[in-house]
Design an enzyme around this catalytic site. Sequence first.
Site, PDB file in Angstrom:
ATOM      1  N   THR A 107       0.599  -1.019   0.474  1.00 18.54           N
ATOM      2  CA  THR A 107      -0.273  -0.037   0.448  1.00 18.54           C
ATOM      3  C   THR A 107       0.788   1.444   0.245  1.00 18.54           C
ATOM      4  O   THR A 107       2.382   1.034  -0.158  1.00 18.54           O
ATOM      5  CB  THR A 107      -0.810   0.257   1.071  1.00 18.54           C
ATOM      6  OG1 THR A 107      -1.874   0.916   1.372  1.00 18.54           O
ATOM      7  CG2 THR A 107      -0.291  -0.073   2.454  1.00 18.54           C
ATOM      8  N   LYS A 123       3.318   1.161  -3.652  1.00 15.52           N
ATOM      9  CA  LYS A 123       2.976   0.374  -4.887  1.00 15.52           C
ATOM     10  C   LYS A 123       3.775   1.083  -6.075  1.00 15.52           C
ATOM     11  O   LYS A 123       3.605   0.312  -6.887  1.00 15.52           O
ATOM     12  CB  LYS A 123       1.845   1.426  -5.069  1.00 15.52           C
ATOM     13  CG  LYS A 123       0.668   0.764  -4.590  1.00 15.52           C
ATOM     14  CD  LYS A 123      -0.666   0.780  -4.319  1.00 15.52           C
ATOM     15  CE  LYS A 123      -1.692   0.173  -3.406  1.00 15.52           C
ATOM     16  NZ  LYS A 123      -3.071   0.261  -3.966  1.00 15.52           N
ATOM     17  N   ASP A 165      -5.994  -4.385  -7.692  1.00 17.50           N
ATOM     18  CA  ASP A 165      -6.513  -2.759  -7.617  1.00 17.50           C
ATOM     19  C   ASP A 165      -8.184  -3.147  -8.518  1.00 17.50           C
ATOM     20  O   ASP A 165      -9.359  -2.995  -8.287  1.00 17.50           O
ATOM     21  CB  ASP A 165      -6.025  -2.210  -7.273  1.00 17.50           C
ATOM     22  CG  ASP A 165      -5.418  -1.748  -5.822  1.00 17.50           C
ATOM     23  OD1 ASP A 165      -5.914  -2.301  -5.425  1.00 17.50           O
ATOM     24  OD2 ASP A 165      -4.959  -0.832  -6.262  1.00 17.50           O
ATOM     25  N   LEU A 194     -13.345   5.496  -4.118  1.00 19.03           N
ATOM     26  CA  LEU A 194     -13.500   4.428  -3.685  1.00 19.03           C
ATOM     27  C   LEU A 194     -13.156   4.206  -1.847  1.00 19.03           C
ATOM     28  O   LEU A 194     -12.400   3.126  -1.349  1.00 19.03           O
ATOM     29  CB  LEU A 194     -11.631   4.742  -3.401  1.00 19.03           C
ATOM     30  CG  LEU A 194     -11.274   4.819  -5.332  1.00 19.03           C
ATOM     31  CD1 LEU A 194     -10.244   4.132  -5.508  1.00 19.03           C
ATOM     32  CD2 LEU A 194     -12.618   3.530  -6.285  1.00 19.03           C
TER      33      LEU A 194
END
Length: 295
Positions: A71, A75, A111, A234
């Site tokens: 995270t 990334k 994701d 999100l």
Amino acid sequence: MTNERLITGKTKLLGVIGHPVEHSRSPVMHNAAIAHLGLDYVYLPFPIEPQNLEIAIAGFAAIGVVGFNVTIPHKQAIIPLLSEITPLAQAIGAVNTVSRQNNKWVGTNTDIEGFLAPLQTTYKQDWSQKVAVILGNGGAARAVVAGCHQLGFAKIYVLGRNVEKLQAFCDSWNNSPIEENLQVGTWDELAKLIPQADLLVNTTPIGMYPKVDESPLSVEEIANLPTGAIAYDLIYVPKRTQFLEQAEKQGAIAINGLEMLVQQGVAALKIWLQPETLPVEVMRQALLNHLGLGK
């Protein structure tokens, strides 16, 4: 099976790396799934500062970590440290899931699978004549752009505040099939684009707990969202952000980030453990309970 899990020398390690990472809900979801599957694994959060990333990954290899999620802020930084990354992660330019295969680290991005899940099931439709408007141009926006392209959107607009970052975002898709459908712009273009949006996605952290009174859009701006459009945030804490509440008042369909979190977790579990059945409901319920949202 009792819920008492014994950690022994044989227990295998999974986890999530980030900085900070204490807030991550992934351990709740994954440990519930592991317990349900009756496997001798444990999933831990590992706070790793950016300057320690390389040494941490080498340490993970040394102690036999099976796989881990990635995270913020790692990334993109992790990519050069991996032996292989999937074409999907390559296209997105970000990795959120790493697994150990043949003594090598392999990175991918789940994701996109998480983001797509509700749009391919509950809200499935023909997107080929539709317009997606994406707020924000960070790592999460990359997965959303790739997801919208996969769904076949006619136009994908990405709006941000920083012109240089927007240009870099746009340039990064050069020579990819996504390039022709993608347009970037500043927030000044919101008024023009909101009335055209069939899908409006917030990838920014604006409105996330504890700043629950904030929204990336003003009430006036969101008032132009067409009835029946999908507003997708999100963020999953709070469950109903200001952004989603206002969109619903306009007759839009609201989706929050909880399902994306669950589905990207399910996809990661599939890579690491190849279980015969995927305990999707167990993972969803563990998260809901943890967040105090119950059934």
